[in-house]
Design an enzyme around this catalytic site. Structure first.
Site, short mmCIF file in Angstrom:
data_model
loop_
_atom_site.label_atom_id
_atom_site.label_comp_id
_atom_site.label_asym_id
_atom_site.label_seq_id
_atom_site.Cartn_x
_atom_site.Cartn_y
_atom_site.Cartn_z
N ASP A 1 72.55 62.95 64.65
CA ASP A 1 71.23 62.55 64.16
C ASP A 1 70.19 62.74 65.24
O ASP A 1 69.99 61.90 66.10
CB ASP A 1 71.36 61.06 63.75
CG ASP A 1 70.04 60.38 63.54
OD1 ASP A 1 69.25 60.89 62.74
OD2 ASP A 1 69.81 59.33 64.17
N CYS B 1 56.71 60.65 59.55
CA CYS B 1 56.89 61.56 60.69
C CYS B 1 55.55 62.08 61.17
O CYS B 1 54.69 62.43 60.37
CB CYS B 1 57.69 62.79 60.28
SG CYS B 1 59.33 62.42 59.75
N ASP C 1 66.67 66.75 54.12
CA ASP C 1 66.34 65.43 54.66
C ASP C 1 64.83 65.25 54.84
O ASP C 1 64.21 65.90 55.68
CB ASP C 1 67.06 65.28 56.02
CG ASP C 1 66.67 63.99 56.73
OD1 ASP C 1 66.11 63.08 56.09
OD2 ASP C 1 66.93 63.90 57.95
N GLY D 1 60.77 63.92 53.13
CA GLY D 1 59.66 64.52 52.40
C GLY D 1 59.70 64.35 50.90
O GLY D 1 58.77 64.78 50.21
N ARG E 1 59.45 52.17 59.26
CA ARG E 1 58.92 52.85 60.45
C ARG E 1 59.77 54.05 60.81
O ARG E 1 60.97 54.11 60.51
CB ARG E 1 58.88 51.88 61.63
CG ARG E 1 60.26 51.45 62.10
CD ARG E 1 60.17 50.39 63.17
NE ARG E 1 61.44 50.18 63.84
CZ ARG E 1 61.67 49.21 64.71
NH1 ARG E 1 60.73 48.34 65.00
NH2 ARG E 1 62.84 49.10 65.29
N MET F 1 61.87 56.53 63.19
CA MET F 1 62.77 56.29 64.31
C MET F 1 62.15 56.83 65.60
O MET F 1 62.63 56.53 66.68
CB MET F 1 64.14 56.91 64.06
CG MET F 1 64.87 56.29 62.88
SD MET F 1 64.90 54.49 62.94
CE MET F 1 65.91 54.24 64.38
N GLY F 2 61.09 57.60 65.45
CA GLY F 2 60.37 58.09 66.62
C GLY F 2 59.07 57.34 66.81
O GLY F 2 58.19 57.78 67.57
N ARG G 1 67.05 60.47 70.16
CA ARG G 1 66.82 61.25 68.94
C ARG G 1 65.62 62.19 69.15
O ARG G 1 65.51 63.24 68.54
CB ARG G 1 66.55 60.30 67.77
CG ARG G 1 66.59 60.98 66.43
CD ARG G 1 66.40 60.02 65.28
NE ARG G 1 66.76 60.67 64.02
CZ ARG G 1 65.98 61.50 63.37
NH1 ARG G 1 64.77 61.76 63.81
NH2 ARG G 1 66.39 62.07 62.26
N GLU H 1 47.17 69.12 37.85
CA GLU H 1 47.55 69.08 36.44
C GLU H 1 48.91 68.39 36.25
O GLU H 1 49.16 67.74 35.24
CB GLU H 1 47.60 70.51 35.90
CG GLU H 1 47.93 70.63 34.43
CD GLU H 1 48.09 72.10 34.02
OE1 GLU H 1 47.26 72.58 33.26
OE2 GLU H 1 49.05 72.75 34.48
N HIS I 1 50.21 65.89 37.92
CA HIS I 1 50.13 64.43 38.01
C HIS I 1 49.27 63.89 36.87
O HIS I 1 48.48 64.64 36.29
CB HIS I 1 49.52 64.03 39.35
CG HIS I 1 50.50 64.14 40.48
ND1 HIS I 1 51.26 63.08 40.90
CD2 HIS I 1 50.86 65.20 41.23
CE1 HIS I 1 52.05 63.48 41.89
NE2 HIS I 1 51.82 64.75 42.11
P1 XMP Z 1 61.40 60.31 54.08
O1 XMP Z 1 60.23 61.19 53.76
O2 XMP Z 1 62.43 60.33 52.99
O3 XMP Z 1 62.08 60.97 55.37
O4 XMP Z 1 60.99 58.95 54.46
C1 XMP Z 1 63.18 60.38 56.01
C2 XMP Z 1 63.56 61.22 57.22
O5 XMP Z 1 62.52 61.25 58.19
C3 XMP Z 1 63.08 61.55 59.46
N1 XMP Z 1 62.50 60.63 60.44
C4 XMP Z 1 61.53 60.95 61.32
N2 XMP Z 1 60.94 62.13 61.59
N3 XMP Z 1 59.57 61.06 63.20
C5 XMP Z 1 59.96 62.19 62.56
O6 XMP Z 1 59.42 63.26 62.83
C6 XMP Z 1 60.13 59.84 62.98
O7 XMP Z 1 59.75 58.85 63.59
C7 XMP Z 1 61.17 59.78 61.99
N4 XMP Z 1 61.96 58.79 61.55
C8 XMP Z 1 62.75 59.33 60.58
C9 XMP Z 1 64.57 61.40 59.35
O8 XMP Z 1 65.13 62.71 59.31
C10 XMP Z 1 64.72 60.68 58.02
O9 XMP Z 1 65.97 60.90 57.41
#
Ligand code: XMP
Length: 502
Positions: A256, A315, A348, A350, A396, A398-399, A416, A485, A487
């Site tokens: 990860d 992110c 993963d 978006g 929040r 993880m970064g 990470r 359109e 939405h």
């Molecule tokens: P969603 O859009 O489903 O994405 O909330 C979850 C994924 O986002 C990644 N992730 C991060 N990417 N900065 C980033 O650039 C962060 O602080 C961060 N935290 C999580 C991770 O891959 C997760 O599964």
């Protein structure tokens, strides 16, 4: 579209979920013919291709349990000590099992106070009582405690209140049918299993049997226990983390990091897939966003490759670094390396709506990992807070500064983002933000909408299976006017739908 090697900014167009729609296709399917089973890794399938993100505001044991029950998988985050993460694995593996092969036990000379602490620690309400040789000598449950006032718990021993042998027991190799018959006949809640020498070899509980009927799609291992994934890194004591998680029973280890195309991480995957202590476990490499990055993990022997650099809701990697690939293109590019090798792809980050699951699968993914869509559910870690009469939970990156700083407790999240050696919080370069999301109720409701949305996508495309969806699915590229359109538009929404909040 070939991956360009020039620096021509117009040579390579990246598309994401909002840039495309799927073409409808001829369908002669009855809705109940549709099967959403998909490949998580080379060896594991999920009935519902959903994986919860390894984030400290998304996946701890409660979420992992709920995800596995729904037919998906939870990946336990790693922003906690090795012991704590392994303990979370253990909690999942002890939940809803056909037969508990190593039940938590208690000794007869333990006090009721100790028993109560142990019950809280493992969230269970009863224990087989064993002697030093593991021989079964009794059983004790909540009920046995009821007649002893709490004030006397410190001075009362388990042997004083337990139900001693002889008990109704089953033999070590008992079948499900035989066990059900015994539980029914004797109106038991627990059936200890013993070997020929009287040693405890397992435990069956009624609750687990009922649960396994209640969750027919649950993701289970070969012993009938819920499946669970756990995140690992590549730095410091990561090898110890990985082996401890494997010993605790993790089915899947997820390398990860925000950028997986890194030598140390690729070597970590190679080592995990060749070391006798870990090679039986499925290993997922990530995250990458190019064909080359995916190929490196395929070559290292990864059992799946996770794709996504910067698409996540919280992110900021793309704006902080200027690096990333729009997610549909990233998934497609990675699949060019993974498909020929038979290695599944995980898209993963978006995803905002259920319809994007099918888009990810058509682009080349086999499962999707989601964070924000599950954030705010009951099973996520953290408390709900009231803001202007509405309930919220925190979510929040993880970064984010909060996850990477040492404020409060030690951060295990920094590596990470390749900042493990940054000792001062002032020097951290965050790649994520902190947010609040509305409380969403139980995960089961959200998971139902996500799986239901995918089911509907498959009907519209005429795909009975995920494999058919992947081969039949065709994209049409759309404009921002088309997105508008798609939405709801030109109306004032009065009621939120369970799968659309506007
Ligand atoms: P969603 O859009 O489903 O994405 O909330 C979850 C994924 O986002 C990644 N992730 C991060 N990417 N900065 C980033 O650039 C962060 O602080 C961060 N935290 C999580 C991770 O891959 C997760 O599964």
């Amino acid at each position: 579209q070939p991956t360009p090697d020039a620096r021509d900014p117009f040579g390579f167009v990246g598309l994401t979920y909002d840039d495309v729609l799927l073409l409808p296709g001829y369908s002669d399917l009855a809705p109940d013919e549709i099967d959403t089973t998909s490949r998580l890794t080379r060896e594991l399938n999920l009935r519902v291709p959903l994986v919860s993100a390894a984030m400290d505001t998304v996946t701890e044991s409660r979420m992992a349990i709920a995800m596995a029950r729904q037919g998906g998988l939870g990946v336990l985050h790693r922003n906690l000590s090795i012991e704590d993460q392994a303990y979370q694995v253990d909690l999942v593996k002890r939940t809803q099992t056909g037969i508990i092969t190593n039940p938590v036990t208690i000794r007869s000379d333990a006090t009721l106070e100790e028993l109560d602490a142990r019950a809280g620690q493992y969230r269970i309400s009863g224990f087989p009582v064993v002697d030093a040789d593991q021989k079964l000598i009794g059983i004790i449950t909540n009920r046995d405690l009821r007649f002893t006032p709490v004030a006397e718990w410190a001075a009362t021993r388990v042997r004083d209140v337990m139900t001693p042998m002889p008990l109704i027991t089953g033999s070590a190799g008992i079948s499900r049918e035989e066990a059900t018959a015994l539980l029914r006949k004797h109106k038991l809640e627990r059936l200890p299993l013993v070997d020929a020498g009287g040693k405890l070899s397992g435990l069956i509980t009624v609750k687990d049997f009922v649960k396994s009927e209640q969750f027919p799609d649950a993701s289970k291992d070969s012993q009938g226990r819920l499946m669970v994934g756990a995140a690992i890194g590549y730095f410091g004591d990561s090898w110890e983390r990985a082996t401890t998680l494997v010993e605790a029973g993790a089915d899947v280890l997820v390398a990860d990091t925000a950028h997986g195309n890194v030598r140390m991480l690729i070597e970590m995957v190679q080592r995990l897939k060749s070391d006798p202590a870990t090679r039986h476990v499925q290993v997922i490499g990530g995250n990458v966003a190019t064909r080359e990055g995916a190929q490196a993990f395929v070559d290292a022997g990864a059992d799946a490759v996770k794709v996504g650099v910067g698409p996540g809701a919280i992110c900021t990697t793309r704006v902080v670094t200027g690096v990333g690939v729009p997610q549909v293109t990233a998934v497609y590019e990675a699949s060019l390396a993974c498909r020929p090798a038979g290695v599944p792809v995980i898209a993963d980050g978006g995803l905002k709506y259920s319809g994007e699951i099918a888009k990810a699968l058509v682009a080349g993914a086999d499962t999707v990992m989601v964070g924000s869509m599950l954030a705010g559910t009951e099973e996520t870690p953290g408390e709900t807070v009231l803001v202007n009469g509405k309930q919220y939970k925190s979510f929040r990156g993880m970064g984010s500064m909060a996850a990477m700083s040492s404020r409060g407790k030690k951060s295990y999240s920094k590596d990470r983002y390749f900042q493990a050696e940054v000792t001062s919080d002032d020097m951290i370069v965050p790649e994520g933000i902190e947010a609040q999301v509305p409380f969403k109720g139980p995960l089961a409701t959200i998971a139902h909408q996500l799986a239901g949305g995918l089911h509907q996508s498959m009907f519209y495309i005429g795909a009975r299976t995920i494999q058919e969806l992947q081969t039949k699915g065709r994209f049409v590229r759309i404009t921002s006017a088309s997105l508008q359109e798609s939405h709801p538009h030109d109306v004032k929404m009065t009621v939120e739908a369970p799968n659309y909040a506007g």
